[in-house]
Design a protein around this motif. Structure first.
Motif, short mmCIF file in Angstrom:
data_model
loop_
_atom_site.label_atom_id
_atom_site.label_comp_id
_atom_site.label_asym_id
_atom_site.label_seq_id
_atom_site.Cartn_x
_atom_site.Cartn_y
_atom_site.Cartn_z
N THR A 254 41.58 41.41 29.76
CA THR A 254 40.51 42.40 29.76
C THR A 254 39.54 42.16 30.91
O THR A 254 39.16 43.09 31.61
N ARG A 255 39.16 40.91 31.11
CA ARG A 255 38.22 40.61 32.19
C ARG A 255 38.84 40.88 33.55
O ARG A 255 38.21 41.45 34.45
N ALA B 74 41.32 42.95 34.24
CA ALA B 74 41.48 44.40 34.38
C ALA B 74 40.14 45.05 34.75
O ALA B 74 40.08 45.93 35.63
N TYR B 75 39.08 44.62 34.10
CA TYR B 75 37.76 45.16 34.41
C TYR B 75 37.39 44.89 35.87
O TYR B 75 36.95 45.78 36.58
N ARG B 76 37.59 43.64 36.31
CA ARG B 76 37.25 43.30 37.69
C ARG B 76 38.14 44.06 38.67
O ARG B 76 37.70 44.44 39.75
N ILE C 136 39.48 47.04 38.23
CA ILE C 136 39.11 48.46 38.27
C ILE C 136 37.76 48.66 38.94
O ILE C 136 37.60 49.54 39.78
N VAL C 137 36.79 47.83 38.60
CA VAL C 137 35.45 47.99 39.15
C VAL C 137 35.38 47.58 40.61
O VAL C 137 34.71 48.20 41.42
N SER D 272 30.55 35.96 39.86
CA SER D 272 30.37 36.65 38.59
C SER D 272 30.40 35.63 37.45
O SER D 272 31.45 35.04 37.17
N THR E 105 33.10 36.34 34.70
CA THR E 105 34.46 36.08 35.16
C THR E 105 34.72 34.58 35.24
O THR E 105 35.77 34.09 34.82
#
Length: 180
Positions: free
Chosen positions: A110-111, A113-115, A117-118, A140, A143
């Motif tokens: 999840t982390r 994927a978030y990084r 995408i963002v 971060s 992260t």
């Protein structure tokens, strides 16, 4: 379609497949193979040190990495207590705790994927923008906490399995059955 969208279209199915296959392996019965375990014992501390070096003295980021590392070590100790060991044909097998393995994999995926995408991957940006993107990744705190958690879970967990395997070897030679 842009180059970035094309890369995402190619990479995302591959990443999902690898996560799925890795997750299945995390909860399955595995033979205690020293080579693989030693690889984890050496690789993950090196990755943790690399991440610490990448913080470039940012105390908040370094503190997050250290906090994740401490939580990872504590979780590894719990994971070792919950791991099921058994012997078959003179070989030691273990089954990691399904909830810990799945939980770690989900938090990590999840982390990342978030990084992903963002913040576009650093390789997709040129020059100073790519360097700034890489610095944002290593600064971060969340992260780095997740990286510390995952990296410092697998190293002590693998070391614990190696210790159990060494103890099994000594007990097996003496004809003593492995205790759960």
């Amino acid at each position: 379609m842009t180059q970035q969208q094309t890369v995402y279209l190619i990479l995302i199915p591959f990443i999902v497949w690898r996560l799925y296959s890795r997750t299945r392996k995390l909860i399955a019965r595995q033979e205690a193979r020293p080579g693989r375990l030693w690889f984890s014992v050496t690789l993950f501390p090196l990755l943790t040190l690399l991440m610490a070096w990448g913080t470039q003295g940012d105390m908040a980021a370094l503190g997050s990495l250290a906090g994740g590392a401490l939580c990872g070590i504590a979780l590894a100790m719990l994971g070792l207590k919950l791991t099921q060991f058994d012997v078959e044909a003179g070989k030691l097998f273990y089954r990691p705790n399904m909830y810990i393995g799945m939980g770690l994999m989900m938090v990590f995926a999840t982390r990342i994927a978030y990084r992903f995408i963002v913040m576009p991957p650093a390789g997709m940006q040129q020059g100073a923008a790519g360097e700034a993107a890489m610095q944002r990744l290593t600064s971060s705190p969340l992260t780095l906490f997740v990286m510390g958690l995952v990296f410092c879970y697998y190293a002590p967990y693998s070391a614990g399995i190696l210790l159990r395997r060494a103890r099994f070897g000594k007990e097996g030679e003496a004809g003593i059955k492995l205790q759960q």
